[in-house]
Motif scaffolding. Structure first.
Motif, PDB file in Angstrom:
ATOM      1  N   SER A 266      -2.932   5.424  -1.929  1.00 23.37           N
ATOM      2  CA  SER A 266      -3.970   4.412  -2.137  1.00 23.37           C
ATOM      3  C   SER A 266      -5.016   4.557  -1.031  1.00 23.37           C
ATOM      4  O   SER A 266      -6.200   4.350  -1.250  1.00 23.37           O
ATOM      5  CB  SER A 266      -3.381   3.005  -2.161  1.00 23.37           C
TER       6      SER A 266
ATOM      7  N   GLU B  80       0.832  -1.205   0.000  1.00 21.38           N
ATOM      8  CA  GLU B  80       0.000   0.000   0.000  1.00 21.38           C
ATOM      9  C   GLU B  80       0.870   1.260   0.000  1.00 21.38           C
ATOM     10  O   GLU B  80       2.010   1.267   0.478  1.00 21.38           O
ATOM     11  CB  GLU B  80      -0.905   0.033   1.236  1.00 21.38           C
TER      12      GLU B  80
ATOM     13  N   THR C 242       5.801  -1.457   0.374  1.00 18.35           N
ATOM     14  CA  THR C 242       4.905  -0.708   1.246  1.00 18.35           C
ATOM     15  C   THR C 242       5.527   0.652   1.542  1.00 18.35           C
ATOM     16  O   THR C 242       6.709   0.743   1.875  1.00 18.35           O
ATOM     17  CB  THR C 242       4.671  -1.478   2.564  1.00 18.35           C
TER      18      THR C 242
END
Length: 369
Positions: A202, A30, A186
């Motif tokens: 995101s 993410e 990440t």
């Protein structure tokens, strides 16, 4: 890559509580952006995840395991600071290689990692330069390269664009998006700039006074703010806010009497509203226009910011303390002293109760094909 979970994380400095029971789950890969005003605890939260500080309460888990007893190196974390933190006496190559050499990485691997990161960042020609010979954007790339060569499970970036000029910030936003896609890792990014948050994330975490106000995708945060703080903080120009009172409630929404004397409609669910309830009306500048719609406000123009294809028009509305802003087409003439009618639809109106909580909006009815 790494998943990260914060469970009831709090931080106290002396008698001052800086973070309050933060719960946050971040999945592998993410791009999370933590956004909020200066002093809200964003950088402190990032330092806790990095292991540079310890929480006063709660747990931080990386890949399912508590990281509280792990050093920053053991957490597999790389952090890029606002100040870049480059060694001025070392050239770019040695700055990027420093962490690997401290870890006793074989020199052949160090050279290969530095050259690969330099190619990715487009700074191969700068490897023999020292930081003082570089521009702000180039120094930023070096700082990112120093993080990349370590192949961390987790990237942490603390306001990395705040020292750059406006044009370079736009370019570097594109670079961060590309790097996240290519590195497939990440990334947790801290900023006070809501435009950076909207364009990069995101998911966005909106932080205020050490508390999480809302977590969601950029469009969830923008289109369905949970409260008055999120609504007014996210969006550029910011949402217009006008005090009022609900005068009637119906199946298709409510009527609101504003301090300006106008009565407008808002597509708000009847179950959450009652006549006589004090509310704040919120309307985004792009929702105000000169084309006819159900609701009308009269504004006396004060300042016009001419942006080419559009104008930001600021002016006064009777009874409203703060200037109201409308985004109008560039071919719509407006100047100081003009009185213009601004229209907006009930569906574009937001209502917030006296405690700042958003009232549920009616969902638009979609017609069958």
């Amino acid at each position: 890559m790494a998943d990260v979970e914060l469970v009831g994380v709090g931080k106290v400095f002396g008698a001052q509580a800086v973070l309050h029971a933060i719960d946050l789950a971040i999945s592998d890969g993410e791009f999370i952006v933590i956004v909020g005003p200066s002093g809200c605890g964003k950088s402190t939260l990032l330092r806790l995840i990095a292991g540079l500080d310890q929480p006063s309460a709660g747990d931080i888990r990386i890949e399912g395991r508590s990281a509280l007893d792990a050093t920053p190196a053991e957490r597999g974390v790389a952090m890029v600071f606002q100040s870049y933190a480059l060694y001025p006496h070392l050239n770019v190559r040695d700055n990027m290689a420093f962490g690997l050499r401290m870890a006793k990485t074989p020199e052949v691997e160090v050279r290969a990692a530095v050259e690969a990161a330099a190619r990715l960042l487009g700074i191969e020609s700068l490897l023999d330069h020292r930081p003082r010979a570089l521009s702000g954007g180039q120094r930023q790339r070096v700082a990112i390269g120093r993080a990349i060569v370590r192949k961390p499970r987790l990237f942490l970036l603390d306001e990395p664009l705040s020292n750059l000029d406006a044009g370079l910030r736009v370019h570097m936003r594109h670079e961060f998006s590309r790097l996240h896609r290519e590195l497939a890792t990440t990334l947790i990014y801290v900023t006070h700039d809501q435009i950076e948050a909207m364009t990069l994330a995101s998911r966005i975490v909106v932080l205020n006074a050490g508390r999480v106000e809302q977590i969601g995708t950029p469009m969830e945060i923008y289109e369905a703010p949970r409260n008055l703080f999120v609504a007014s903080f996210m969006g550029s120009p910011r949402m217009n806010l006008i005090a009022g009172e609900i005068v009637s409630v119906g199946k298709t929404g409510v009527k609101v009497g504003l301090v300006s004397g106008d009565v407008v409609s808002a597509a708000v669910a009847a179950g959450e509203a009652r006549a006589g309830q004090a509310v704040t009306l919120g309307v985004r500048p792009e929702a105000l226009g000169t084309a006819r719609a159900a609701n009308t406000l009269s504004m006396t123009v004060d300042v016009v910011e001419r942006l080419g294809s559009a104008h930001s028009v600021y002016g006064a509305i009777k009874g409203v303390d703060q200037p109201v802003c409308a985004l109008l087409p560039g071919d719509r003439p407006a100047q100081h002293g003009d009185i213009i009618a601004l229209h907006f639809s009930p569906a574009s109106a937001y209502l917030f109760d006296s405690e700042g909580r958003a009232l549920a909006r009616l969902k638009p009815v979609t017609k069958a094909a």
